[in-house]
Design a protein around this motif. Structure first.
Motif, short mmCIF file in Angstrom:
data_model
loop_
_atom_site.label_atom_id
_atom_site.label_comp_id
_atom_site.label_asym_id
_atom_site.label_seq_id
_atom_site.Cartn_x
_atom_site.Cartn_y
_atom_site.Cartn_z
N SER A 255 0.83 -1.21 0.00
CA SER A 255 0.00 0.00 0.00
C SER A 255 0.86 1.25 0.00
CB SER A 255 -0.93 0.01 1.22
OG SER A 255 -0.19 0.20 2.43
N VAL A 256 2.09 1.12 0.51
CA VAL A 256 3.01 2.26 0.55
C VAL A 256 3.41 2.67 -0.86
CG1 VAL A 256 5.26 3.07 1.41
CG2 VAL A 256 3.86 1.53 2.81
N ILE A 257 3.46 1.71 -1.79
CA ILE A 257 3.90 2.02 -3.15
C ILE A 257 2.78 1.82 -4.16
CG2 ILE A 257 6.33 1.52 -2.73
CD1 ILE A 257 5.88 -1.25 -3.86
N ALA A 258 1.54 1.89 -3.68
CA ALA A 258 0.39 1.62 -4.55
C ALA A 258 0.30 2.60 -5.71
CB ALA A 258 -0.90 1.66 -3.73
N SER A 259 0.85 3.79 -5.55
CA SER A 259 0.75 4.79 -6.61
C SER A 259 1.76 4.56 -7.72
CB SER A 259 0.97 6.19 -6.03
OG SER A 259 2.27 6.29 -5.45
N GLU A 260 2.75 3.68 -7.48
CA GLU A 260 3.75 3.43 -8.51
C GLU A 260 3.10 2.76 -9.71
OE1 GLU A 260 7.11 2.83 -10.80
OE2 GLU A 260 6.67 4.24 -9.19
N ALA A 261 3.30 3.34 -10.90
CA ALA A 261 2.60 2.89 -12.10
C ALA A 261 2.89 1.43 -12.43
CB ALA A 261 2.99 3.78 -13.28
N SER A 262 4.11 0.99 -12.20
CA SER A 262 4.47 -0.37 -12.58
C SER A 262 3.68 -1.41 -11.79
CB SER A 262 5.98 -0.60 -12.37
OG SER A 262 6.33 -0.46 -11.01
N PHE A 263 3.16 -1.02 -10.62
CA PHE A 263 2.39 -1.97 -9.82
C PHE A 263 0.90 -1.89 -10.11
CE2 PHE A 263 6.32 -2.34 -7.64
CZ PHE A 263 6.33 -3.64 -7.20
N ARG A 264 0.51 -1.02 -11.03
CA ARG A 264 -0.87 -1.02 -11.48
C ARG A 264 -1.00 -1.82 -12.77
NH1 ARG A 264 -0.32 4.48 -10.07
NH2 ARG A 264 -0.33 5.13 -12.26
N ARG A 265 0.15 -2.19 -13.34
CA ARG A 265 0.15 -3.02 -14.54
C ARG A 265 0.35 -4.48 -14.16
NH1 ARG A 265 3.79 1.14 -16.17
NH2 ARG A 265 5.51 -0.31 -15.88
N PRO A 266 -0.16 -5.42 -14.98
CA PRO A 266 0.06 -6.83 -14.69
C PRO A 266 1.55 -7.15 -14.67
CG PRO A 266 -1.69 -6.57 -16.30
CD PRO A 266 -1.07 -5.22 -16.13
N VAL A 267 1.96 -7.98 -13.71
CA VAL A 267 3.37 -8.28 -13.51
C VAL A 267 3.67 -9.72 -13.91
CG1 VAL A 267 3.50 -6.63 -11.62
CG2 VAL A 267 3.09 -9.05 -11.12
N THR A 268 4.95 -10.01 -14.10
CA THR A 268 5.41 -11.37 -14.28
C THR A 268 5.85 -11.90 -12.93
OG1 THR A 268 6.15 -10.95 -16.54
CG2 THR A 268 7.11 -12.85 -15.42
N ALA A 269 5.43 -13.13 -12.62
CA ALA A 269 5.76 -13.73 -11.32
C ALA A 269 6.44 -15.07 -11.53
CB ALA A 269 4.50 -13.90 -10.48
N ALA A 270 7.22 -15.48 -10.56
CA ALA A 270 7.88 -16.79 -10.59
C ALA A 270 7.51 -17.56 -9.33
CB ALA A 270 9.39 -16.63 -10.69
N ILE A 271 7.18 -18.82 -9.51
CA ILE A 271 6.91 -19.72 -8.38
C ILE A 271 8.05 -20.72 -8.30
CG2 ILE A 271 5.36 -21.47 -7.45
CD1 ILE A 271 3.05 -20.07 -8.80
N ASP A 272 8.53 -20.94 -7.11
CA ASP A 272 9.62 -21.91 -6.94
C ASP A 272 9.55 -22.49 -5.54
OD1 ASP A 272 11.78 -23.44 -7.58
OD2 ASP A 272 13.09 -21.78 -8.12
N ILE A 273 10.31 -23.54 -5.34
CA ILE A 273 10.39 -24.20 -4.03
C ILE A 273 11.84 -24.19 -3.57
CG2 ILE A 273 10.16 -26.40 -2.79
CD1 ILE A 273 7.78 -27.03 -4.56
N THR A 274 12.08 -23.74 -2.36
CA THR A 274 13.42 -23.76 -1.80
C THR A 274 13.45 -24.72 -0.62
OG1 THR A 274 15.28 -22.39 -1.03
CG2 THR A 274 13.09 -21.87 -0.15
N THR A 275 14.64 -25.20 -0.29
CA THR A 275 14.78 -26.21 0.76
C THR A 275 15.67 -25.71 1.89
OG1 THR A 275 16.66 -27.24 -0.36
CG2 THR A 275 14.47 -28.10 -0.87
N ILE A 276 15.35 -26.14 3.09
CA ILE A 276 16.19 -25.93 4.27
C ILE A 276 16.60 -27.31 4.75
CG2 ILE A 276 16.35 -24.96 6.58
CD1 ILE A 276 15.89 -22.84 4.47
N PRO A 277 17.88 -27.68 4.68
CA PRO A 277 18.29 -29.04 5.02
C PRO A 277 17.86 -29.46 6.42
CG PRO A 277 20.09 -27.85 3.97
CD PRO A 277 19.01 -26.84 4.24
N TYR A 278 17.47 -30.73 6.54
CA TYR A 278 17.07 -31.31 7.83
C TYR A 278 17.95 -32.52 8.11
CZ TYR A 278 14.40 -33.93 11.29
OH TYR A 278 14.02 -34.63 12.40
N TYR A 279 18.47 -32.57 9.33
CA TYR A 279 19.30 -33.70 9.74
C TYR A 279 18.69 -34.27 11.02
CZ TYR A 279 22.46 -31.14 6.67
OH TYR A 279 23.00 -30.46 5.61
N GLY A 280 18.31 -35.51 10.96
CA GLY A 280 17.72 -36.14 12.14
C GLY A 280 16.72 -37.21 11.74
#
Length: 531
Positions: A255-280
């Motif tokens: 909401s702080v940057i809602a007036s920025e024009a680039s955020f009123r246009r549709p954006v490209t997004a990336a979905i990914d999965i990251t891992t945090i190693p588990y030992y045990g």
């Protein structure tokens, strides 16, 4: 009384001044031309103390030594051989090795130590990142650890320290109000004090016990909770509420940057999965998953991030709960994770295209994205049907091919296309799935969009390397809290950087003004509002 964040900002301003002089001349002359006040730090020696050596000269000397890597003895010999350097720094006589040693131990407090390191390390990084010719400057690898993200820093001297601190506090004030541990109102510590400790641990890259001890030393034993108290409190944050709090916080931040024009246009997004190693042991650990390495285990988190020509922000976080041989989880349904991520993100910004990696090559994912009315571009795993197309392309001497296909699942159907284009690795052909009408003439250019996904790898590197506190805890609640908090700090860094640039005006460049470490130090030192 000067605040710690003002101290750091003045240190960075000193570093900027030296860097700017250094571009045109040598190191000694850069110091000769300095006209920079040392107001944010105080001389620990009282007025009556017999210390004839200038405090300012001592500060500049230690910054000089930290930049070059000189020892006290080496620097003293330098001043003896080049008395004009001693004069430039402000000495009336050449100090010996013991004078520098005593000053560092007795005359400088921890804040002054950090001032020296911040100014000098900024110069070192700038010299190497910008290829400034300076043989006297020590190697960058001596002052950074191997996990630090090598992002060009483009500090602009038009940003005053007051602007930096003010905007950092603005980002902070919009970030943490939606998280509540639901502890008793008469608890010994406010939730914000745990957030401050968590930020400090991410900043110094240490574990809970060590971080709490070091923070108590810095802020006072009565001010900061013990490590075990911190962990107990973290476990009281409900996992679902933690994710919901993140979503509400992102709504507030954006909401702080809602007036920025680039955020009123549709954006490209990336979905990914990251891992945090588990030992045990994995028994009774339903949130632990297997990895590509058959012998490894990890906690997994999915994220959706803005990429391309916008502020690189993480808009949504989702824990990944997979079926494994050691739990009773239902079969993996990654499309449901995708649905939750996209729905949350669309509450904040319009999304035009989603990029995913091969882990999301699934007709259920394709249909889910189509149902959500977003475009997708996802690389496909190569099976026998794709190999048949490869063979035909070889026979026809084609580098690019487009095949029409369709998806039919219980949740709906839609037409799609398989794009066969030269691999960017230079070897063979890559295959992408998309729901857009793309012809052979534009297929290769269209698939080049996928290269934007490299930003998310850089993003994960920064989140884990700059903001994620260390912990050996096997408790999933702790791991989730630590990861979500690290993502929030990353977003604050990016938002702060955006606001600084927006305040100056001109063409927007998304290379950061503040480094991640600088931003975390400011957040850590100003998280508790001053009276």
């Amino acid at each position: 009384m000067k605040t710690f964040e003002c101290t750091l900002c003045e240190a960075y301003q000193l570093g900027i001044t030296i860097r700017n002089e250094f571009k045109e001349t040598d190191l000694v002359t850069a110091f000769e031309n300095l006209d920079h006040s040392i107001d944010a730090i105080e001389d620990e020696y009282p007025a009556w103390h017999p210390a004839p050596l200038s405090f300012r000269a001592m500060i500049l000397s230690f910054v000089f030594m930290e930049i070059t890597g000189d020892s006290y003895a080496e620097f003293s010999r330098r001043l003896t051989r080049q008395p004009e350097v001693a004069t430039i720094l402000g000495f009336t006589r050449v100090p010996d090795e013991s004078a520098f040693s005593r000053a560092w131990r007795n005359r400088f407090d921890d804040e002054t130590h950090e001032y020296v390191h911040a100014a000098a390390h900024f110069v070192i990084k700038e010299v190497h990142d910008r290829d400034i010719s300076a043989s006297e400057v020590r190697p960058k690898k001596e002052i950074v650890d191997g996990t630090e993200e090598n992002i060009d820093s483009v500090e602009d001297e038009s940003f005053s320290q007051n602007e930096i601190v003010q905007i950092t506090r603005l980002a902070r004030d919009h970030a943490f109000g939606h998280f509540d541990s639901d502890r008793a109102s008469n608890a010994s510590y406010e939730d914000t004090q745990f957030f401050e400790l968590q930020t400090f641990m991410g900043m110094v890259r240490c574990g809970t016990a060590q971080g709490a001890t070091r923070f108590q030393y810095r802020r006072g034993e009565e001010y900061s909770p013990h490590g075990d108290t911190h962990l107990r409190t973290v476990k009281q944050f409900d996992s679902e509420e933690l994710v919901n709090g993140f979503n509400e916080t992102m709504d507030r931040l954006l909401s702080v940057i809602a007036s920025e024009a680039s955020f009123r246009r549709p954006v490209t997004a990336a979905i990914d999965i990251t891992t945090i190693p588990y030992y045990g042991d994995v028994e009774d650990m339903p949130m632990v998953s297997g990895t590509k390495d058959r012998d490894s285990r990890a906690f997994k988190f999915a994220t959706l991030s803005i990429i391309g020509q916008n502020i690189p922000l993480v808009l949504a976080v989702e824990p990944v709960r997979e079926s494994s041989e050691w739990d009773d989880n239902p079969s993996n349904q990654i499309h449901r994770t995708v649905r939750r991520l996209v729905r949350r993100a669309k509450e904040h910004v319009p999304i035009e295209t989603v990029l995913c990696d091969r882990e999301f090559d699934s007709i259920q994912v394709f249909q889910t994205l189509s149902n959500l009315d977003v475009n997708y571009l996802i690389p496909k795993r190569v099976s026998s049907s794709e190999r048949e197309v490869f063979d035909q392309m070889d026979k026809d001497d084609q580098e690019v091919a487009v095949e029409s296909a369709s998806v039919h699942v219980e949740s709906g159907s839609h037409p799609m296309r398989l794009l066969y284009v030269p691999s960017t690795s230079g070897e063979g052909t890559a295959v992408f799935a998309t729901n857009l009408r793309v012809g052979p003439d534009e297929a290769e250019t269209f698939c080049q969009r996928y290269s934007r996904r490299w930003q998310i790898e850089s993003e994960y590197k920064s989140i884990k390397g700059d903001f994620l506190a260390k912990t050996s805890s096997k408790d999933y609640r702790v791991r989730l809290f630590y990861f979500v908090f690290a993502v929030l700090l990353y977003n604050i860094w990016r938002l702060t950087d955006f606001l600084l640039k927006a305040g100056v005006g001109g063409e927007m460049d998304y290379a950061p003004v503040l480094t991640a470490g600088e931003c975390v130090e400011l957040v850590a030192s100003s998280l508790i509002p001053h009276d």
